[in-house]
Design a protein around this motif. Structure first.
Motif, PDB file in Angstrom:
ATOM      1  N   GLN A  26       0.818  -1.225   0.000  1.00  0.00           N
ATOM      2  CA  GLN A  26       0.000   0.000   0.000  1.00  0.00           C
ATOM      3  C   GLN A  26       0.846   1.268   0.000  1.00  0.00           C
ATOM      4  OE1 GLN A  26      -2.762   0.157   3.316  1.00  0.00           O
ATOM      5  NE2 GLN A  26      -3.997  -1.437   2.370  1.00  0.00           N
ATOM      6  N   ASN A  27       1.857   1.282   0.868  1.00  0.00           N
ATOM      7  CA  ASN A  27       2.557   2.542   1.143  1.00  0.00           C
ATOM      8  C   ASN A  27       4.023   2.544   0.738  1.00  0.00           C
ATOM      9  OD1 ASN A  27       0.157   3.408   2.524  1.00  0.00           O
ATOM     10  ND2 ASN A  27       0.791   2.123   4.232  1.00  0.00           N
ATOM     11  N   GLY A  28       4.566   1.390   0.422  1.00  0.00           N
ATOM     12  CA  GLY A  28       5.988   1.303   0.083  1.00  0.00           C
ATOM     13  C   GLY A  28       6.819   1.028   1.322  1.00  0.00           C
ATOM     14  N   PHE A  29       7.868   0.252   1.146  1.00  0.00           N
ATOM     15  CA  PHE A  29       8.746  -0.179   2.240  1.00  0.00           C
ATOM     16  C   PHE A  29       9.269   1.002   3.049  1.00  0.00           C
ATOM     17  CE2 PHE A  29      13.153  -1.192   3.610  1.00  0.00           C
ATOM     18  CZ  PHE A  29      12.905  -2.295   4.419  1.00  0.00           C
ATOM     19  N   ALA A  30       9.744   2.040   2.336  1.00  0.00           N
ATOM     20  CA  ALA A  30      10.400   3.164   3.021  1.00  0.00           C
ATOM     21  C   ALA A  30       9.442   3.907   3.946  1.00  0.00           C
ATOM     22  CB  ALA A  30      10.995   4.131   2.002  1.00  0.00           C
ATOM     23  N   ALA A  31       8.152   3.908   3.571  1.00  0.00           N
ATOM     24  CA  ALA A  31       7.185   4.709   4.322  1.00  0.00           C
ATOM     25  C   ALA A  31       6.560   3.940   5.495  1.00  0.00           C
ATOM     26  CB  ALA A  31       6.084   5.195   3.382  1.00  0.00           C
ATOM     27  N   VAL A  32       6.882   2.659   5.639  1.00  0.00           N
ATOM     28  CA  VAL A  32       6.244   1.830   6.675  1.00  0.00           C
ATOM     29  C   VAL A  32       7.229   1.591   7.824  1.00  0.00           C
ATOM     30  CG1 VAL A  32       5.235  -0.439   7.170  1.00  0.00           C
ATOM     31  CG2 VAL A  32       4.774   0.691   4.970  1.00  0.00           C
ATOM     32  N   SER A  33       6.819   1.923   9.037  1.00  0.00           N
ATOM     33  CA  SER A  33       7.679   1.711  10.213  1.00  0.00           C
ATOM     34  C   SER A  33       7.342   0.382  10.882  1.00  0.00           C
ATOM     35  CB  SER A  33       7.465   2.841  11.217  1.00  0.00           C
ATOM     36  OG  SER A  33       6.137   2.790  11.700  1.00  0.00           O
ATOM     37  N   MET A  34       8.290  -0.141  11.646  1.00  0.00           N
ATOM     38  CA  MET A  34       8.036  -1.342  12.444  1.00  0.00           C
ATOM     39  C   MET A  34       6.852  -1.082  13.380  1.00  0.00           C
ATOM     40  SD  MET A  34      10.060  -3.961  11.742  1.00  0.00           S
ATOM     41  CE  MET A  34      10.753  -4.974  13.079  1.00  0.00           C
ATOM     42  N   ARG A  35       6.750   0.148  13.887  1.00  0.00           N
ATOM     43  CA  ARG A  35       5.642   0.514  14.765  1.00  0.00           C
ATOM     44  C   ARG A  35       4.290   0.368  14.046  1.00  0.00           C
ATOM     45  NH1 ARG A  35       5.625   3.400  19.422  1.00  0.00           N
ATOM     46  NH2 ARG A  35       7.872   3.711  19.147  1.00  0.00           N
ATOM     47  N   ALA A  36       4.254   0.782  12.758  1.00  0.00           N
ATOM     48  CA  ALA A  36       3.009   0.682  11.986  1.00  0.00           C
ATOM     49  C   ALA A  36       2.634  -0.786  11.763  1.00  0.00           C
ATOM     50  CB  ALA A  36       3.154   1.405  10.646  1.00  0.00           C
ATOM     51  N   ILE A  37       3.650  -1.624  11.523  1.00  0.00           N
ATOM     52  CA  ILE A  37       3.379  -3.059  11.326  1.00  0.00           C
ATOM     53  C   ILE A  37       2.846  -3.659  12.624  1.00  0.00           C
ATOM     54  CG2 ILE A  37       4.397  -5.305  10.762  1.00  0.00           C
ATOM     55  CD1 ILE A  37       6.505  -3.704   9.069  1.00  0.00           C
ATOM     56  N   ALA A  38       3.481  -3.313  13.750  1.00  0.00           N
ATOM     57  CA  ALA A  38       3.038  -3.826  15.053  1.00  0.00           C
ATOM     58  C   ALA A  38       1.597  -3.409  15.315  1.00  0.00           C
ATOM     59  CB  ALA A  38       3.962  -3.299  16.157  1.00  0.00           C
ATOM     60  N   SER A  39       1.295  -2.163  15.016  1.00  0.00           N
ATOM     61  CA  SER A  39      -0.053  -1.654  15.259  1.00  0.00           C
ATOM     62  C   SER A  39      -1.076  -2.411  14.425  1.00  0.00           C
ATOM     63  CB  SER A  39      -0.068  -0.147  14.961  1.00  0.00           C
ATOM     64  OG  SER A  39      -1.375   0.308  14.805  1.00  0.00           O
ATOM     65  N   GLU A  40      -0.713  -2.706  13.159  1.00  0.00           N
ATOM     66  CA  GLU A  40      -1.613  -3.455  12.259  1.00  0.00           C
ATOM     67  C   GLU A  40      -1.861  -4.876  12.790  1.00  0.00           C
ATOM     68  OE1 GLU A  40      -2.820  -2.153   9.363  1.00  0.00           O
ATOM     69  OE2 GLU A  40      -3.384  -3.865   8.103  1.00  0.00           O
ATOM     70  N   VAL A  41      -0.808  -5.474  13.378  1.00  0.00           N
ATOM     71  CA  VAL A  41      -0.943  -6.838  13.917  1.00  0.00           C
ATOM     72  C   VAL A  41      -1.696  -6.807  15.248  1.00  0.00           C
ATOM     73  CG1 VAL A  41       0.339  -8.875  14.726  1.00  0.00           C
ATOM     74  CG2 VAL A  41       1.192  -7.545  12.789  1.00  0.00           C
ATOM     75  N   GLY A  42      -1.565  -5.690  15.975  1.00  0.00           N
ATOM     76  CA  GLY A  42      -2.197  -5.578  17.288  1.00  0.00           C
ATOM     77  C   GLY A  42      -1.262  -5.994  18.419  1.00  0.00           C
ATOM     78  N   VAL A  43       0.032  -5.736  18.233  1.00  0.00           N
ATOM     79  CA  VAL A  43       1.013  -6.003  19.302  1.00  0.00           C
ATOM     80  C   VAL A  43       1.846  -4.735  19.538  1.00  0.00           C
ATOM     81  CG1 VAL A  43       1.181  -8.472  18.778  1.00  0.00           C
ATOM     82  CG2 VAL A  43       2.794  -6.870  17.692  1.00  0.00           C
ATOM     83  N   GLN A  44       2.570  -4.720  20.649  1.00  0.00           N
ATOM     84  CA  GLN A  44       3.516  -3.633  20.903  1.00  0.00           C
ATOM     85  C   GLN A  44       4.689  -3.757  19.923  1.00  0.00           C
ATOM     86  OE1 GLN A  44       3.308  -1.288  23.565  1.00  0.00           O
ATOM     87  NE2 GLN A  44       1.228  -2.076  23.895  1.00  0.00           N
ATOM     88  N   ALA A  45       5.281  -2.616  19.579  1.00  0.00           N
ATOM     89  CA  ALA A  45       6.395  -2.632  18.623  1.00  0.00           C
ATOM     90  C   ALA A  45       7.502  -3.592  19.083  1.00  0.00           C
ATOM     91  CB  ALA A  45       6.960  -1.222  18.442  1.00  0.00           C
ATOM     92  N   GLY A  46       7.800  -3.613  20.386  1.00  0.00           N
ATOM     93  CA  GLY A  46       8.862  -4.474  20.905  1.00  0.00           C
ATOM     94  C   GLY A  46       8.619  -5.947  20.617  1.00  0.00           C
ATOM     95  N   ALA A  47       7.335  -6.357  20.616  1.00  0.00           N
ATOM     96  CA  ALA A  47       7.003  -7.770  20.407  1.00  0.00           C
ATOM     97  C   ALA A  47       7.384  -8.243  19.009  1.00  0.00           C
ATOM     98  CB  ALA A  47       5.514  -7.997  20.652  1.00  0.00           C
TER      99      ALA A  47
END
Lengths: 195, 195
Positions: A26-47
């Motif tokens: 959707q947004n391109g690799f460069a524009a996606v943060s690990m935090r955004a991926i964690a949020s999409e999965v429903g976990v804390q970024a650290g997890a």
């Protein structure tokens, strides 16, 4: 958000891959943060780091998995005539790619974001796939059934043509996938045939 | 850094476009800041805004300019036979794209980063170009010289095949551009010809 879903990486892994694939497409690799991926999965970024050391590894795994599934899904049948082997390849290639628009999209779009060493690994898998088509074209050329100046070039030409279907084909559009495959097969067959 | 070069937008404009093109192609639109483009040109970030209101407009201008140059550079000659018009198109398309690797790369890679309205404008230019090839294929089909189930599909198939050259062709490689064009022309010609 359900932090507990992050407690077992065997459960979270597929969810992380799905979320990363969707967001990268959707947004391109460069524009996606690990935090955004964690949020999409429903976990804390650290997890996320229980599952993957970094975003680069995540991208590499997505691209490798796509190529490995492609290689696992296509089995050439060398007992068939070259033209029939080619027909099976064309049918397989279009269907496999039409089923995986996000994977195909990021496999082209995000190649440049792989580290040099990861890029080489993905390129080697691509070459394995290209080699299978080239072997089919070469067998037809050797048998005098195909007329091809350079089978490597013909391989790249055919793959570019077939993968192009993904840029415009939509289910429910003017033509069915079967109709599209029939026309591409007609064009590919004629493009390599002897006079 | 030469701040004075930013004082005339008629001088800075081409430099800004060149710098943006190079950086977008290298790093991707999302990863490139206006500050980075200014630094590449050798002006203060603020000076860029004399030339372009934002990064989106800069990208849009690059993609539009590329398509407008493509449309201006190809003139079909309807006095020729369909097969000769097709040959001219194939030769033109490969040469024009081989000469502009960065423009072609960002035209594919950064389409998704255009605003919906800018995307529509670029798509309309693309369609104009596709229509020119489709007119050639249709004239050959109408004359009974070409055998094509659907000229729109054949147009997309041929363009995808030809543009694919850019992903692997390198000057000084195993084959010259003339050799590459000769083989692609052979394949395209056969792919649309009547049996």
């Amino acid at each position: 958000m359900a932090r507990t879903t992050g407690s077992h990486s065997d459960i979270t892994g597929p969810k992380v891959r799905e979320a990363a694939l969707r967001l990268f497409a959707q947004n391109g690799f460069a524009a996606v943060s690990m935090r955004a991926i964690a949020s999409e999965v429903g976990v804390q970024a650290g997890a996320l780091y229980n599952y993957t050391p970094d975003k680069q590894t995540l991208l590499f795994n997505l691209l490798c998995t796509h190529m490995e599934q492609l290689l696992a899904a296509f089995t050439d049948d060398t007992s068939l005539a070259p033209v029939d082997r080619l027909r099976r390849f064309v049918d397989f290639h279009i269907r496999f790619h039409a089923d995986r628009p996000d994977e195909v999209f990021i496999s082209y779009m995000e190649l440049r974001n792989l580290s040099p060493e990861n890029f080489s690994a993905v390129e080697a898998l691509r070459r394995q796939y290209e080699d299978r088509l080239q072997a089919i074209l070469q067998s037809g050329a050797d048998a005098g059934e195909f007329d091809i100046a350079d089978t490597k070039i013909a391989t790249l030409a055919v793959i570019a043509m077939l993968t192009g279907v993904n840029t415009w084909f939509r289910v429910g559009g003017r033509l069915s996938l079967d109709q599209v495959i029939a026309q591409y097969w007609d064009m590919v067959r004629k493009s390599v045939m002897s006079g």
